[in-house]
Design an enzyme around this catalytic site. Structure first.
Site, PDB file in Angstrom:
ATOM      1  N   GLU A   3      19.343  16.963 -15.376  1.00  0.00           N
ATOM      2  CA  GLU A   3      19.997  18.239 -15.087  1.00  0.00           C
ATOM      3  C   GLU A   3      18.938  19.155 -14.487  1.00  0.00           C
ATOM      4  O   GLU A   3      18.089  19.700 -15.206  1.00  0.00           O
ATOM      5  CB  GLU A   3      20.597  18.832 -16.359  1.00  0.00           C
ATOM      6  CG  GLU A   3      21.700  17.990 -16.984  1.00  0.00           C
ATOM      7  CD  GLU A   3      22.898  17.822 -16.085  1.00  0.00           C
ATOM      8  OE1 GLU A   3      23.064  18.634 -15.146  1.00  0.00           O
ATOM      9  OE2 GLU A   3      23.685  16.886 -16.312  1.00  0.00           O
ATOM     10  N   CYS A  36      19.699  28.050 -14.075  1.00  0.00           N
ATOM     11  CA  CYS A  36      19.674  26.979 -13.074  1.00  0.00           C
ATOM     12  C   CYS A  36      20.819  27.089 -12.080  1.00  0.00           C
ATOM     13  O   CYS A  36      20.716  26.591 -10.949  1.00  0.00           O
ATOM     14  CB  CYS A  36      19.680  25.613 -13.754  1.00  0.00           C
ATOM     15  SG  CYS A  36      21.088  25.340 -14.849  1.00  0.00           S
TER      16      CYS A  36
END
Length: 459
Positions: A212, A246
């Site tokens: 991720e 993110c």
């Protein structure tokens, strides 16, 4: 924990897994309940740690960290028995009589490496998937968020089964030692450079990995959008957690005809959210450490016209919400993921130009589009590649557990959240059962013309 103790920890977890301790659904449900209990009972301690590490406002600590993980755990506990149930599938005529099904097997002993920007969510949310699927896990919190890491190391053993779930604190030395072990899955959240190291280590044992990562998530603002509303929603997504998200909007591609209106909208939204002096706002977070503060500050210099913000205080780890105009495509701020409260605004003439700009760069974790046109929406969604898309808002798609969350290309591989978390920590094992009371002979040699003809008819 000393790095020389890591092999023994992994070996003890492997023995626990092989004993079958984690397989009963009751054990899994109990661990999920214990995780929920920990977060609820120790909310104040977690909030304090997050404030020390990142200056997180209590609202953001609760919504994006504690409540997020609690909701994931509640959803997994509620649906676990349905998700874990074997799936019956049809058996083709050539294999009849027989029964076929897909079993949901835990992978084994897994490694979860968390990230510092959301050090509770990004450490415990993957663990929920590991637990729900019936795995053992070593969890490595990020040493950058040192207070949260220490709190997890203190609390997890008090609430969860230490024979199956262990916390390992540390930095590069400990992470390197962990990567030298044999795992059944490695789940990593962080940046692409470290991800390459993890993938290289995983190849030694052909270990599957979930990565991720991040990337420069673009916003495209069309001229037909509600520009003021778009600016407000982009400002919220960008400056939440001081831009250390993110999926934060990394830059904006706005139609030149509405660029001035859009920048004015950003200025108004920032004042609405944080007042005339964001440094004094209790709702604006801080950069995690001095090194990242210096990195973000360097990106501002020479990258365009500062339309708003730009102020910085290294001692306080503060960088003001900053908007840059007239940014060139090759400016320093466009060369890497910003991961801070700086928003470059670039003008484009047409939607096609924006699409081409996005497609010329590595695939992002998220893409945001603001438009009233369903045709424009379909064009952008179809012609671009990203981990996920949110239309007319930012970040909120991540909060939907019914949507798998993950990247593509440079922004990651694999997905989790909700059922996707259970699936990514699960091996789907094919099982076919044949009876003994009949044994059709047409599959066995000698292969006569009659047998061949029968097989052709059946297939």
């Amino acid at each position: 924990m000393a790095s020389n103790g890591i092999p023994s920890v992994v070996e003890s977890l492997r023995k626990s897994f092989q004993s079958g301790r984690t397989r009963p659904l009751g054990w899994r449900e109990g661990q999920l309940s214990a995780l929920i209990k920990m977060l609820k009972e120790r909310e104040g301690e977690f909030t304090q740690a997050l404030t020390k590490d990142l200056g997180k406002p209590q609202f953001e600590s609760f919504t994006a960290e504690l409540a997020f993980v609690i909701q994931e755990a509640v959803l997994s506990r509620k649906n676990l028995r349905k998700w874990a149930r074997p799936e019956k599938v049809s058996t083709p005529l050539v294999a009849q009589p027989g029964k076929s099904e897909v079993r949901k097997d835990p992978l084994g002993v897994t490694l979860v490496i968390g990230a510092w920007n959301y050090p509770v969510q990004l450490t415990l949310a993957p663990l929920i998937g590991a637990i729900a699927a019936g795995n053992c896990a070593v969890v490595k919190p990020s040493e950058v968020a040192a207070h949260t890491s220490a709190l997890l190391a203190k609390l997890v053993p008090l609430y969860l089964d230490q024979e199956c779930i262990r916390i390992v604190e540390g930095a590069i030395q400990e992470t390197t030692e962990l990567l030298d072990q044999k795992w059944d899955l490695i789940f990593y959240t962080g940046n692409g450079n470290v991800a390459k190291v993890i993938m290289a280590a995983a190849t030694k044992n052909l270990t599957p990995v979930v990565l991720e990562l991040g990337g420069k998530s673009p916003c495209i603002v069309d001229s037909d959008a509600d520009v003021t509303l778009a600016a407000r929603r982009i400002a919220w997504g960008k400056f939440y957690n001081a831009g250390q998200t993110c999926t934060a909007p990394d830059y904006v591609l706005v139609k030149d005809s509405v660029e001035a209106e859009f920048v004015d909208g950003l200025k108004g939204a920032i004042r609405e959210f944080y007042g005339d002096n964001p440094k004094k706002s209790p709702d604006f977070a801080r950069i995690v450490n001095q090194r990242h503060h210096q990195r973000v500050r360097r990106l501002i210099d020479g990258s365009g016209e500062v339309a708003l913000g730009g102020e910085a205080d290294e001692a306080d780890r503060y960088i003001a919400p900053t908007v840059l105009r007239n940014v060139k495509a090759d400016a320093p701020v466009m060369a890497e993921e910003i991961f801070g409260p700086v928003l470059p605004v670039l003008k484009v003439k047409e939607t096609d130009e924006a699409i081409e700009f996005v497609n010329s760069r590595p695939k992002p974790l998220a893409l945001y589009l603001f438009t009233r046109s369903s045709q424009t929406q379909e064009k952008v969604v179809t012609r671009t590649s990203s981990g996920g898309v949110c239309v007319n808002h930012t970040i909120l798609h991540v909060a939907n557990p019914n949507l798998p969350f993950g990247g593509v290309g440079a922004s990651g591989m694999g997905a989790y959240h909700g059922k996707a978390s259970f699936d990514v920590f699960t091996h789907k094992k094919s099982v076919m059962s044949k009876p003994n009371w009949i044994d059709p002979g047409f599959i066995y040699p000698p292969y006569t013309e009659g047998k061949f003809g029968l097989v052709k008819k059946l297939i």
